[in-house]
Scaffold this active site. Structure first.
Site, mmCIF file in Angstrom:
data_model
loop_
_atom_site.group_PDB
_atom_site.id
_atom_site.type_symbol
_atom_site.label_atom_id
_atom_site.label_comp_id
_atom_site.label_asym_id
_atom_site.label_seq_id
_atom_site.Cartn_x
_atom_site.Cartn_y
_atom_site.Cartn_z
ATOM 1 N N GLU A 76 0.825 -1.212 0.000
ATOM 2 C CA GLU A 76 0.000 0.000 0.000
ATOM 3 C C GLU A 76 0.859 1.263 0.000
ATOM 4 O O GLU A 76 0.546 2.235 0.681
ATOM 5 C CB GLU A 76 -0.986 0.010 1.180
ATOM 6 C CG GLU A 76 -2.221 -0.814 0.928
ATOM 7 C CD GLU A 76 -3.371 -0.493 1.858
ATOM 8 O OE1 GLU A 76 -3.498 0.672 2.278
ATOM 9 O OE2 GLU A 76 -4.138 -1.415 2.166
ATOM 10 N N HIS A 78 0.388 -8.060 -2.192
ATOM 11 C CA HIS A 78 -0.815 -7.611 -1.499
ATOM 12 C C HIS A 78 -1.988 -8.311 -2.165
ATOM 13 O O HIS A 78 -2.373 -7.976 -3.275
ATOM 14 C CB HIS A 78 -0.972 -6.092 -1.593
ATOM 15 C CG HIS A 78 -2.019 -5.539 -0.683
ATOM 16 N ND1 HIS A 78 -2.317 -4.211 -0.609
ATOM 17 C CD2 HIS A 78 -2.850 -6.157 0.213
ATOM 18 C CE1 HIS A 78 -3.278 -4.011 0.278
ATOM 19 N NE2 HIS A 78 -3.622 -5.180 0.784
ATOM 20 N N ASP A 81 0.859 -8.679 2.692
ATOM 21 C CA ASP A 81 -0.467 -8.671 3.290
ATOM 22 C C ASP A 81 -1.314 -9.641 2.476
ATOM 23 O O ASP A 81 -1.737 -9.337 1.364
ATOM 24 C CB ASP A 81 -1.050 -7.255 3.240
ATOM 25 C CG ASP A 81 -2.472 -7.178 3.774
ATOM 26 O OD1 ASP A 81 -3.020 -8.231 4.177
ATOM 27 O OD2 ASP A 81 -3.051 -6.074 3.771
ATOM 28 N N ASN A 114 -4.218 -10.901 3.425
ATOM 29 C CA ASN A 114 -5.642 -10.749 3.720
ATOM 30 C C ASN A 114 -6.314 -12.087 3.993
ATOM 31 O O ASN A 114 -7.457 -12.324 3.584
ATOM 32 C CB ASN A 114 -6.348 -10.022 2.569
ATOM 33 C CG ASN A 114 -6.257 -8.513 2.714
ATOM 34 O OD1 ASN A 114 -6.462 -7.967 3.791
ATOM 35 N ND2 ASN A 114 -5.915 -7.838 1.631
ATOM 36 N N ASN A 157 -3.387 -6.910 12.131
ATOM 37 C CA ASN A 157 -4.305 -5.845 11.731
ATOM 38 C C ASN A 157 -5.229 -5.568 12.909
ATOM 39 O O ASN A 157 -5.875 -6.483 13.420
ATOM 40 C CB ASN A 157 -5.091 -6.269 10.493
ATOM 41 C CG ASN A 157 -6.002 -5.167 9.963
ATOM 42 O OD1 ASN A 157 -7.152 -5.411 9.627
ATOM 43 N ND2 ASN A 157 -5.506 -3.957 9.874
ATOM 44 N N PHE A 206 -12.150 -5.351 13.274
ATOM 45 C CA PHE A 206 -11.388 -6.545 12.914
ATOM 46 C C PHE A 206 -10.071 -6.555 13.679
ATOM 47 O O PHE A 206 -9.323 -5.572 13.665
ATOM 48 C CB PHE A 206 -11.102 -6.600 11.412
ATOM 49 C CG PHE A 206 -10.331 -7.831 11.013
ATOM 50 C CD1 PHE A 206 -10.987 -9.032 10.787
ATOM 51 C CD2 PHE A 206 -8.958 -7.803 10.906
ATOM 52 C CE1 PHE A 206 -10.284 -10.178 10.447
ATOM 53 C CE2 PHE A 206 -8.242 -8.937 10.567
ATOM 54 C CZ PHE A 206 -8.908 -10.131 10.335
#
Length: 767
Positions: free
Chosen positions: A437, A546, A625, A627, A683, A688
Site C-alpha cells: 500500500e 498484497h 499482506d 488478507n 491488523n 477486525f
C-alpha cells in the site's frame, strides 16, 4: 468470552448462571499508567497462557434464574426481569427463535397477552409455564432510586437549563430522553417498554448532525458488525435497571456479545474499567446513578450509538469519548458539567462534542517497545545473517476520517504518518524491507530518497489500473515496493506478477467465466526480486504481495497466490542457471575524510557467486499482506505445498488446472511467526482484529532465529484501534532475523589412478 457451558441452548431449556449481584468490591480508579520505556529481550517459551477467570460458581452470594417469554417473532434479545426485594431474581428472556417450552401457550392472543401483563405480578412469580408473564417476583416492592440530584431538570446554573425552546432537534430529543429516563424508575423499566411488550415504542430520531460522507473505502476484511452479533446468540440485551445496585459483578463483563445494557436508576458511584470489554455495545444507559467519573476505557466502546448519562454527578467527561465516532446521542442533561462542554452539545450536537474530544485528546502513554523474541542464539559469527521487515503502511488515500473515525485528524495526516513510518524502518534497519500500500508518489518523492541515506535501493510497481490513468491520478495508485541494503546486496533481476493478466492468458483457463468475472477485475500485483550477497555470493529471492481483500472472494485469493507460487517457481528455476556475477564491488564512503578533504571510498572484497542446481535450493523470503487468516486455504497451500481441488475456499468455481488437479508448489515454506503460533494480530481495528500479514521463509535454506513480538496488552486496553499517534498504520510491522543455512555439497567420486597401464586396461575394456 464467558463460559457458556453453564446452560443449554436447546428448545424448552432454562439456564441459571450464578452471579453475585454486588460482589465487586469498590475500588478507586487507577491513575493513567505510563508504559515502561525499556525494551525486553525474552527467550521463546511454549508455556500455555493461563485462561481467564470464569464466572462465579454456585457459591456466589446471589443467583439469577432466567426464563423465556416465548416470543418467536422477536430478534435475538433478552431483557432480564425481576423484583428488587428477592435474593433470587427471575429474569425474562425474549428468544430470537421459536422456543417451545409449553406449546399450549404458543398461540395466545394479543388480548390475553395484555391480560397477563395486568395481573402478572406475584401470582405468576416463578411459574415458568406462563411464557408471557412480564414480571417475576414482587415488583410492587421494588424501591425506585430517586436521589435529590435526580430532580434537577438541567445542569445547575446552566444557561441552557431554562430554555423555553430547545435550539435544535437534537437537544430537544435529549430533553425528551432525559424526561423519559426520570419517569422510568420501576424495576426493569426498559424490559417493560421493550417492543416485545409495548408495541407503541418507537425508535428515537437521529442526531441531526450529518456525518462526513464516506470516501473511497479501505480495502480490508471486517468482522461482523455489532448488530450482527445477535445472529450467533439467543439474547444480547440485559436490563438491570432499578435494582439499587451499588457495584457491578465482574462476571457481567464476560458477556462480550451484549449489544444493549441498561444500568439506569441504581446507586452506582463508579463504573469498572472492565466496561471496555463490552465492545459490541450499541446502547448503554447509566442514567439516574451517582457516578462522579467515567473510566477512560469507555472509549473502547466504539460501536456505541447511544450513551445515556442523565442525572448523575459528573463534573467532567474523559477525552477518550472522542473514540466513539458512531455515537448519535450522548445524554448529559442533569450533570454539573462545565458550561463550555455542555454548550457544544446543546448548540451543535453529539457529533461535534465527540469531535472536540477526539481532536483534543492527549491519548495514551506510548507503549513499551515490542519484545524481541530469541528463538535460537547465533553463536557462530561467520554465519550469514538476513533480516527482513514487512509492513502495510496504509495508503494515504484510504486513510480518511470516515474510515477511521476513532483517530484524531493529526494522526491521520500523511505528513505525520510518513515520518513515523520512515522512523520505524530506519530503527529496524533490516536488510530487506517490503512495503505494501505504498503509492507511486510516496515511493518516488519520499521513501526512495529518504531511505537512500540509509543505504537502501528500491523496486516498485503499482497496481494495474495505473496504466490506464493520467499521470496525476496514476501517482496515487498503490502497489508493492522492495528495498534492499545496497552495500550488502546487488540486484540481479526483478519481475512484476500481474495476476489478472497472467490468469486470462493461461491456456487451461480459456473460456472459464469465473476468471473473467471474478479474477480479471482485481488488479492486485506482486513484486519479486533476485539478489546476491556481495560478500558471500549467496543468492536470495524476495517476494512482496498484497492479495485481494474481500473475504467473500476466497477463491480469488487462492488463485492469486497459486499464480504467485507458480511464477516464483518458474523464475527460480531460471535464476538457478543465472551466470556468476562479476562486477560486485560496492563503493561507500567512510565517516572520515581523505587527505585532500574528500571522503575516501571503501571497497568490500566480493565473494564468488554460489551455484544452484534448481530453484528450490535458492533461499526464499515471501512477504506481504495476504488478507487471509491462519485457518485459510492460502495458509494451508503455502505451508503444506499443496491444496486439493475440493478445498472449500475454491467453492464450486472453475479455474482450469487449479480446480481440476489441485494446486502445488515445490518450496518448503514456513511462516516466520509460526514458531510462536503467530502474533495475536497484525491488523487492529474496532471491527477486525486478526493476523493477515506474514513473512514466509524457505525452511530448507533459512532458519528463523529472532522475531519482533506483540504490542503491549495493557496499552491496548485503552486503544480501540489503529492508526494512532504511536502506530501510523492499522497493520503492524513484521520483523524477523534469519541464518542462511550452509549448503551440503555432494562429494564427487574420484576413481583411483594406478598409472598408465591401469588407464590402458580400462580403455581396452571399454573398446
Amino acid at each position: 468470552m464467558a463460559d457458556f457451558s453453564a446452560y443449554q441452548r436447546g428448545a424448552g431449556q432454562t439456564f441459571y448462571p450464578q452471579h453475585a449481584q454486588n460482589s465487586l468490591h469498590q475500588r478507586n480508579l487507577p491513575n493513567r499508567v505510563r508504559s515502561p520505556t525499556t525494551s525486553g529481550r525474552i527467550p521463546f517459551s511454549n508455556a500455555d497462557t493461563p485462561s481467564p477467570s470464569r464466572s462465579p460458581g454456585p457459591q456466589s452470594p446471589q443467583s439469577y434464574a432466567m426464563f423465556n417469554q416465548g416470543h418467536g417473532h422477536q430478534g435475538h434479545n433478552v431483557m432480564m426481569n425481576g423484583g428488587a426485594s428477592h435474593q433470587r431474581y427471575a429474569m425474562q428472556m425474549n428468544l430470537g427463535k421459536p422456543f417451545q417450552h409449553n406449546q399450549n401457550h404458543q398461540h395466545h392472543s394479543h388480548t390475553a397477552h395484555h391480560q397477563q401483563q395486568e395481573h402478572g405480578g406475584a401470582n405468576h412469580a416463578g411459574q415458568y409455564s406462563h411464557q408471557h408473564t412480564i414480571s417475576s417476583g414482587g415488583l410492587s416492592n421494588a424501591q425506585p432510586h430517586f436521589a435529590p440530584n435526580h430532580l434537577n431538570n438541567g445542569t445547575p446554573g446552566s444557561v441552557h437549563s431554562g430554555l423555553n425552546k430547545p435550539p435544535n432537534e437534537h437537544w430537544a430529543e435529549q430533553l425528551q430522553l432525559a424526561q423519559r429516563a426520570r419517569e422510568m424508575t420501576q424495576s426493569h423499566s426498559h424490559a417493560r417498554n421493550h417492543p416485545s411488550v409495548n408495541k407503541s415504542v418507537v425508535a428515537g430520531t437521529n442526531n441531526g448532525t450529518q456525518k462526513e460522507a464516506d470516501k473511497e473505502e479501505r480495502n480490508r476484511p471486517v468482522a461482523p458488525r455489532a448488530e450482527d452479533v445477535k445472529e450467533n446468540h439467543i439474547w444480547t440485551i440485559l436490563d438491570f435497571g432499578g435494582q439499587s445496585l451499588k457495584v457491578v459483578s465482574p462476571a457481567l463483563f464476560g458477556y462480550q456479545f451484549l449489544t444493549k445494557l441498561y444500568l439506569n436508576t441504581n446507586k452506582l458511584t463508579f463504573l469498572p474499567p472492565a466496561i471496555g470489554k463490552l465492545r459490541n455495545l450499541t446502547h448503554l444507559d447509566l442514567s439516574l446513578n451517582e457516578l462522579r467519573i467515567l473510566p477512560p476505557e469507555i472509549g473502547m466502546l466504539v460501536n456505541l450509538k447511544q450513551l445515556l448519562l442523565f442525572d448523575n454527578n459528573l463534573d467532567t467527561l474523559p477525552f477518550e469519548l472522542g473514540s466513539l465516532y458512531q455515537l448519535d446521542m450522548l445524554g448529559i442533561e442533569g450533570n454539573p458539567l462545565p458550561e463550555d462542554i455542555k454548550s457544544i452539545i446543546v448548540e451543535h450536537g453529539t457529533v461535534e462534542l465527540i469531535k472536540y474530544f477526539r481532536e483534543n485528546a492527549q491519548g495514551p502513554d506510548p507503549p513499551p517497545e515490542r519484545d524481541w523474541i530469541v528463538l535460537d542464539e547465533v553463536t557462530d559469527s561467520s554465519q550469514e545473517i538476513v533480516t527482513a521487515l514487512s509492513y502495510n503502511i496504509l495508503c494515504d488515500k484510504y486513510c480518511t476520517q470516515s474510515q477511521y473515525g476513532y483517530t484524531p485528524s493529526g494522526a491521520l495526516s500523511w505528513d505525520y504518518r510518513k515520518t513515523t513510518i520512515l522512523a520505524e524502518i530506519r530503527e529496524r534497519d533490516a536488510d530487506i524491507v517490503c512495503l505494501q500500500e505504498i503509492d507511486q508518489e510516496s515511493f518516488n518523492e519520499y521513501f526512495r530518497g529518504a531511505l537512500a541515506h540509509n543505504d537502501y535501493k528500491g523496486v516498485f510497481w503499482s497496481k494495474r489500473r495505473a496504466r490506464t490513468m493520467a499521470e496525476k491520478e496514476a501517482k496515487l495508485v498503490d502497489g508493492c515496493a522492495i528495498f534492499y541494503k545496497n552495500t550488502k546486496y546487488i540486484l540481479l533481476d526483478k519481475e512484476l506478477i500481474d495476476f489478472s493478466n497472467l490468469a486470462i492468458n493461461r491456456p487451461d483457463m480459456k473460456g472459464e467465466s469465473d476468471i473473467f468475472n471474478r479474477v480479471m477485475p482485481r488488479d492486485d500485483v506482486a513484486v519479486i526480486t533476485f539478489l546476491e550477497n556481495r560478500a558471500t555470493g549467496s543468492r536470495l529471492i524476495v517476494g512482496n504481495v498484497h492479495v485481494f481483500w474481500n473475504p467473500a472472494y476466497t477463491d480469488v485469493k487462492l488463485v492469486q497466490v497459486a499464480i504467485l507460487m507458480e511464477q516464483i517457481s518458474k523464475h527460480a528455476d531460471r535464476w538457478a542457471k543465472h551466470p556468476a556475477c562479476k562486477d560486485k564491488v560496492a563503493y561507500r564512503f567512510s565517516s572520515g575524510d581523505g587527505e585532500d578533504g574528500e571522503a575516501s571510498p571503501e571497497t568490500q572484497e566480493p565473494g564468488p557467486s554460489l551455484e544452484y542446481s534448481k530453484g528450490s535450493q535458492i533461499p526464499l523470503l515471501l512477504c506481504g499482506d495476504f488478507n487471509s487468516m491462519p485457518n485459510s486455504g492460502i495458509y494451508e497451500l503455502i505451508t503444506h505445498g499443496a491444496l486439493p481441488n475440493s478445498h472449500k475456499d475454491l467453492g464450486n468455481r472453475r479455474y482450469g488446472n487449479f480446480t481440476r488437479d489441485g494446486i502445488s508448489h515445490p518450496f518448503s515454506l514456513k511462516s516466520s511467526y509460526s514458531a510462536i503460533n503467530e502474533l495475536t494480530f497484525t491488523n487492529y481495528t474496532p471491527n477486525f482484529v486478526g493476523v493477515l500479514d506474514y513473512i514466509w521463509y524457505s525452511a530448507n535454506t533459512l532458519q528463523v532465529v529472532g522475531l519482533l513480538g506483540d504490542v503491549d496488552k495493557e496499552y491496548l486496553q485503552r486503544v480501540p484501534g489503529f492508526p494512532n499517534y504511536h502506530f501510523p498504520s492499522d497493520h503492524l510491522a513484521l520483523y524477523a532475523q534469519y541464518v542462511v543455512k550452509g549448503r551440503k555439497e555432494k562429494k564427487e567420486i574420484v576413481q583411483p589412478d594406478f598409472g598408465p597401464s591401469s588407464r590402458d586396461r580400462d580403455r581396452d575394456r571399454r573398446a
